[in-house]
Design an enzyme around this catalytic site. Structure first.
Site, mmCIF file in Angstrom:
data_model
loop_
_atom_site.group_PDB
_atom_site.id
_atom_site.type_symbol
_atom_site.label_atom_id
_atom_site.label_comp_id
_atom_site.label_asym_id
_atom_site.label_seq_id
_atom_site.Cartn_x
_atom_site.Cartn_y
_atom_site.Cartn_z
ATOM 1 N N CYS A 101 11.472 0.007 -0.934
ATOM 2 C CA CYS A 101 10.452 0.839 -0.279
ATOM 3 C C CYS A 101 11.091 1.881 0.642
ATOM 4 O O CYS A 101 12.020 1.586 1.386
ATOM 5 C CB CYS A 101 9.498 -0.050 0.505
ATOM 6 S SG CYS A 101 8.166 0.868 1.300
ATOM 7 N N ASP A 154 -10.314 2.604 -4.504
ATOM 8 C CA ASP A 154 -10.261 2.411 -3.054
ATOM 9 C C ASP A 154 -10.399 0.917 -2.824
ATOM 10 O O ASP A 154 -10.986 0.212 -3.643
ATOM 11 C CB ASP A 154 -11.422 3.113 -2.346
ATOM 12 C CG ASP A 154 -12.683 2.274 -2.422
ATOM 13 O OD1 ASP A 154 -13.288 2.237 -3.506
ATOM 14 O OD2 ASP A 154 -13.041 1.609 -1.439
ATOM 15 N N ASP A 161 -18.963 6.981 0.805
ATOM 16 C CA ASP A 161 -19.880 6.181 -0.008
ATOM 17 C C ASP A 161 -21.302 6.457 0.476
ATOM 18 O O ASP A 161 -21.496 7.154 1.470
ATOM 19 C CB ASP A 161 -19.507 4.705 0.073
ATOM 20 C CG ASP A 161 -19.602 4.175 1.476
ATOM 21 O OD1 ASP A 161 -20.048 4.913 2.364
ATOM 22 O OD2 ASP A 161 -19.239 3.006 1.683
ATOM 23 N N CYS A 221 10.149 0.236 6.438
ATOM 24 C CA CYS A 221 11.286 -0.347 5.702
ATOM 25 C C CYS A 221 12.595 0.392 5.963
ATOM 26 O O CYS A 221 13.661 -0.205 5.945
ATOM 27 C CB CYS A 221 10.984 -0.376 4.209
ATOM 28 S SG CYS A 221 9.699 -1.572 3.813
ATOM 29 N N HIS A 259 3.438 0.344 5.831
ATOM 30 C CA HIS A 259 4.142 -0.209 4.670
ATOM 31 C C HIS A 259 3.184 -0.477 3.505
ATOM 32 O O HIS A 259 3.434 -0.051 2.377
ATOM 33 C CB HIS A 259 4.912 -1.496 5.002
ATOM 34 C CG HIS A 259 5.355 -2.184 3.757
ATOM 35 N ND1 HIS A 259 6.447 -1.742 3.031
ATOM 36 C CD2 HIS A 259 4.786 -3.188 3.038
ATOM 37 C CE1 HIS A 259 6.541 -2.469 1.928
ATOM 38 N NE2 HIS A 259 5.543 -3.357 1.904
ATOM 39 N N CYS A 275 9.315 3.610 2.978
ATOM 40 C CA CYS A 275 8.402 3.919 4.091
ATOM 41 C C CYS A 275 9.148 3.864 5.422
ATOM 42 O O CYS A 275 10.241 3.318 5.518
ATOM 43 C CB CYS A 275 7.202 2.960 4.089
ATOM 44 S SG CYS A 275 7.494 1.370 4.890
HETATM 45 ZN ZN LIG Z 1 7.897 -0.250 3.289
#
Ligand SMILES: [Zn+2]
Length: 372
Positions: free
Chosen positions: A308, A270, A90, A313, A339, A310
């Site tokens: 999920c 963002d 930015d 998880c 996560h 990830c």
């Molecule tokens: Zn997750």
């Protein structure tokens, strides 16, 4: 920068943006790495666990510490941070405006004091381009004149006129630098202002979009206005933005905000929300938000979100994550951030797949159905 629009599903768009450092598939959510690091993660996490093709860094922060000249010497952002994909920076105007206790917008720039040591600094349209040239960002943002709301119509009018004048100065300077062989691999976006006023938004968008920018951002939203006002303003503004360039909505927002604004034709987002909320215990899931500090999670063997994929998880239970949170264990911050960012990035991948099949409306319906 190469921008290829691949598909539309009503007004929702799927595109590809190629920079010197990565290929970005849109819609895209860009994790925020203010000081050149996504808080609690390292570059390996961002690359390998999240698969992010672009992250943000903050011009104001990098300029004050370690200094843009130091970053340039260390091989610019990519080599300094070891995150080799794209960076968007930015302009620093927002932080000069919001973090500094004295910040004075003037005809030719913004004067401010460092929040670190109180030293006095002055950002001009050219200076923030020079700083971002040193940082080596793939996409740089121009300096704009921000207004604290509520503001008078007269003050907003001055802000728009000044933002347009600075945008002209910025693009002339940036292209002349490129003609000299400087910042040739970099790109530059302008920022449309105008609050929630439709006439001001139209004026700002029309004036800026007539200039030779690589992309355009909608700024000045998500500052306390109602959701509906934000969505209406985006819908109104997008119609004055070119089809063949990226559209970036700055600082937005919740998963619902992303879906609503994608529907209105936005490509890039963002926000500090997934990272900041992770640290505060709020986790995003396909069925809505949960607060992991809740006593009900103490012996819960299930993952944060069954859907999920990830690292957190796939490996850990809610009981363990909740225990780490209550113990203020450092590992909690990394696992929760992984996560939440995975949730955001994966949501964008799923939306994109739906747009490519022209099934955005069905996707949106299912997205809300799971949350109700
Ligand atoms: Zn997750």
């Amino acid at each position: 920068m190469q921008f290829t629009l691949e598909a539309r599903s009503k007004n929702a768009r799927a595109a590809t943006i190629k920079t010197a450092h990565s290929t970005i598939k849109t819609p895209v959510f860009m994790p925020v790495g203010t000081i050149g690091s996504v808080k609690s993660l390292d570059a390996e996490d961002v690359l390998n666990l999240l698969g992010a093709e672009i992250i943000l860094a903050n011009t104001y922060h990098m300029y004050l510490r370690p200094g843009d000249k130091v970053v340039a010497k260390m091989g610019k952002l990519h080599n300094f941070t070891k995150y080799p994909k794209s960076f968007l920076t930015d302009s620093g105007g927002f932080q000069a405006f919001s973090l500094s206790d004295i910040s004075k917008p003037m005809e030719n720039g913004i004067e401010f004091r460092s929040h670190i040591d109180g030293s006095k600094h002055f950002f001009t349209p050219k200076k923030v381009i020079d700083i971002q040239t040193n940082l080596g960002s793939d996409i740089m943002m121009i300096l704009d004149d921000l207004v604290a709301l509520p503001a008078t119509q007269e003050r907003i009018k001055v802000s728009i006129e000044r933002t347009t004048a600075w945008a002209q100065e910025s693009i002339d300077y940036f292209r002349s630098q490129q003609a000299k062989g400087i910042c040739v691999d970099q790109n530059i976006f302008a920022i449309i202002q105008g609050g929630t006023d439709k006439a001001f938004r139209k004026k700002s968008a029309t004036e800026l979009c007539a200039m030779d920018y690589d992309g355009f951002a909608i700024g000045g939203l998500s500052v306390g206005e109602l959701n509906k006002e934000m969505y209406d303003t985006v819908e109104h503004t997008v119609q004055y933005m070119p089809e063949d360039k990226p559209r970036y909505l700055m600082g937005v927002g919740t998963p619902e905000d992303l879906i609503e604004n994608i529907e209105r034709g936005v490509d890039m987002f963002d926000c500090v929300m997934p990272t900041r909320n992770a640290r505060n215990g709020t986790l995003f899931t396909s069925f809505g938000r949960i607060n992991i500090k809740g006593a009900k999670f103490k012996e819960d063997t299930s993952p944060i979100d069954e859907e999920c994929q990830c690292l957190t998880c796939k490996t850990y239970s809610r009981a363990y994550i909740s225990h780490l949170f209550r113990s203020k264990e450092l590992t909690y911050f990394r696992l929760a951030t992984i996560h939440n960012l995975h949730y955001y990035l994966n949501l964008m991948r799923e939306v994109r797949a739906a747009i490519l099949e022209d099934k955005f409306a069905e996707f949106k319906e299912e997205f809300y159905r799971k949350r109700s």
